[in-house]
Design a protein around this motif. Sequence first.
Motif, PDB file in Angstrom:
ATOM      1  N   SER A   1      -5.779   2.793  -0.666  1.00 44.58           N
ATOM      2  CA  SER A   1      -5.094   3.583   0.361  1.00 44.58           C
ATOM      3  C   SER A   1      -4.985   5.048  -0.032  1.00 44.58           C
ATOM      4  CB  SER A   1      -3.697   3.003   0.618  1.00 44.58           C
ATOM      5  OG  SER A   1      -2.863   3.186  -0.514  1.00 44.58           O
TER       6      SER A   1
ATOM      7  N   HIS B   1       0.201   1.616   3.477  1.00 45.87           N
ATOM      8  CA  HIS B   1      -1.092   1.625   2.797  1.00 45.87           C
ATOM      9  C   HIS B   1      -2.280   1.715   3.755  1.00 45.87           C
ATOM     10  CE1 HIS B   1       1.188   0.777  -0.680  1.00 45.87           C
ATOM     11  NE2 HIS B   1       1.428  -0.479  -0.405  1.00 45.87           N
ATOM     12  N   MET B   2      -2.084   1.313   4.995  1.00 46.82           N
ATOM     13  CA  MET B   2      -3.212   1.212   5.920  1.00 46.82           C
ATOM     14  C   MET B   2      -3.383   2.512   6.701  1.00 46.82           C
ATOM     15  SD  MET B   2      -2.516  -2.659   7.279  1.00 46.82           S
ATOM     16  CE  MET B   2      -2.296  -4.008   6.112  1.00 46.82           C
TER      17      MET B   2
ATOM     18  N   THR C   1      -8.997   5.239   6.579  1.00 45.68           N
ATOM     19  CA  THR C   1      -9.623   4.292   5.657  1.00 45.68           C
ATOM     20  C   THR C   1     -10.055   3.038   6.412  1.00 45.68           C
ATOM     21  OG1 THR C   1      -7.558   3.141   5.092  1.00 45.68           O
ATOM     22  CG2 THR C   1      -8.095   5.127   3.848  1.00 45.68           C
ATOM     23  N   GLU C   2     -10.877   2.248   5.758  1.00 42.52           N
ATOM     24  CA  GLU C   2     -11.309   0.985   6.351  1.00 42.52           C
ATOM     25  C   GLU C   2     -10.169  -0.014   6.453  1.00 42.52           C
ATOM     26  OE1 GLU C   2     -14.585  -0.502   4.159  1.00 42.52           O
ATOM     27  OE2 GLU C   2     -15.944   1.122   4.719  1.00 42.52           O
ATOM     28  N   MET C   3      -9.100   0.211   5.705  1.00 41.34           N
ATOM     29  CA  MET C   3      -7.945  -0.677   5.751  1.00 41.34           C
ATOM     30  C   MET C   3      -7.039  -0.417   6.941  1.00 41.34           C
ATOM     31  SD  MET C   3      -6.995  -0.424   1.715  1.00 41.34           S
ATOM     32  CE  MET C   3      -5.445  -1.248   2.011  1.00 41.34           C
TER      33      MET C   3
ATOM     34  N   THR D   1      -5.006  -2.521  -3.348  1.00 39.86           N
ATOM     35  CA  THR D   1      -4.678  -2.047  -2.006  1.00 39.86           C
ATOM     36  C   THR D   1      -4.100  -0.645  -2.052  1.00 39.86           C
ATOM     37  OG1 THR D   1      -4.255  -4.307  -1.261  1.00 39.86           O
ATOM     38  CG2 THR D   1      -3.329  -2.522   0.064  1.00 39.86           C
TER      39      THR D   1
END
Length: 627
Positions: free
Chosen positions: A276, A593-594, A598-600, A272
């Motif tokens: 990120s 991290h999100m 990003t796709e996260m 993760t």
Amino acid sequence: MIGYRLHKRSSFDKEFFRNNFIDKDLNWREREALKSVPSLFTKEVLDALSGTTYSDNPLSLVSLRKNHSMDNSVQTSSEGNEDKMVPGFGHGTWIGKGSNALNDTPEMLHERSVRQEKRLERANELMNDDSIHKFEKAAMARSRSVDSAPLGNYTIWKNEYRKGKNFEDMLRLMQDQIIMARVYSGLAKMTNNLALHEEIETQLMKLAWEEESTDIDQQQRVLDSIREMGQILARAHEQLYECKLVTNKLRAMLQTAEEELENTQTYITFLTQLASKALPDAIHCLTMRLTLEYHLLPLPMRNFPRRQNLENPKLYHYALFSDNVLAASVVVNSTVMNAKDPSRHVFHLVTDKLNFGAMSMWFLLNPPGDATIHVQRFVDFTWLNSSYSPVLRQLESAAMKKFYFKTARSESVESGSENLKYRYPKYMSMLNHLRFYIPRIFPKLEKILFLDDDVVVQKDLTPLWSIDLKGKVNGAVETCGVTFHRLDTYLNFSDKHISDNFDPKFCGWAYGMNIFDLKEWKKNNITETYHFWQNLNENRTLWKLGTLPPGLITFYNLTKPLQSKWHLLGLGYDKGIDAKKIERSAVIHYNGHMKPWTEMGISKYQPYWTKYINFDHPYIFTCRLFE
């Protein structure tokens, strides 16, 4: 007392069998159970219990029954006579002056008292684990002789396995069977019962295949597999079951599962964090295309307009250190679009050598309206070298590189998971530490607003320059709420250098939007203070890596708290932030991290970021951003 009541019932039944009392009131199962009950007790217990059931005993059931059938005119108390209870006997002995008095002698009372003590002593002996286990085995043996149901009809899942359950319940039942099958498979192998071990393993493979199958007839096959596994487990239970062995096996399986879960969580955390910090392909594509175009651009066309504004202290200056061209463009665009007078805003963007061409080309092609922007690369700062900056010397050291890039980790799973966040690649970049050298980078400025590249500006930030910092160097929003922590979270207070100089409960603050008074910065020697503590932390004993812990130390007691409306954190990890709170905030921060590029990224927060991107731009369209 249980034994006493059971034996009393048994003696009573034997006395009245000839009167057909049992035949009328009890069915055959109860008679079988009653016949078996005396065998649970030893001869000494039966002798002790029988003392209260003999017919010549005045307290026996027979004697009491006879007395009860006498004429009702007999009274237990009469005029002038008063019944009383004799102490010293477990059940109490009634004596009276009437014709029905039970005149027990002292010897009889003593004998009863002795028998009572023996019964209590024997009852305590029967309550130990060995006796209970013995009785349980005997009861199980007798129950098997009574229950003649065919093998497989009754299993430990009898209540679960019945018609009317949905398919999800059947799958859960199958998963439970798999757990017990693994237990018995291990026990069968341990006891050298290889035939049963092989049979269980074969059935486990069949169940695993059924879990992954998506055929139309899967439900019926699952039912058949459950039935077959139930029969196998019933036989395994018959041959292998022993409570301690099964318990130990389940405990071992649980411990193994917990260790695997911890390892998996650590691996997920690592991936993760890695994801990120990795640039998506679309942004990498954008960077490469811009870099190529910049190097094809003639030198005279590489200069930015309005260079005279770069050192004007009367304008509103921003410092932005980034290697992400798209993120930097969002910060600049959102600030300019929400400013009341964009012409008075000046952006100082510093990047690395690799991204300098792309960053310059983007803002040459897409200038921020009337605002001023200038792009620099920190490698051109000749004064920034390892002899001047301890952090640069540490980043170039072999020990630091080994800490980041070594393959054999000595830490445990728990400590490794804890320290993963300190191994971000960004900590190896000097861009992350330039915030401590702002007066040296912009020597003619008096105030400057520092912004991270993962923020979005939603309000006019001009009022921040008019805030009186009252002699403080840093203006920032404090983070002493539920989510964030105080100094003892970031610093090692077991070290004397930290514990002697700082309060562990002192409130922390957030990097990402900070207004710095550069005059007070120079007066308080902030950069030199940072160097002093950075030298002490060369072995990372005072804090881990990152810029917030040294920032909390360097600006200790030199930070002016700002109103929370200026800076909202958490959009990179907290999915529960209220939309109204987001809309009221001047700056929203995607820390965590999100990241929104990003796709996260958290989908409901991404529109606040993407609204400042022109998706029709030819470079962005060609690189297929967010497709």
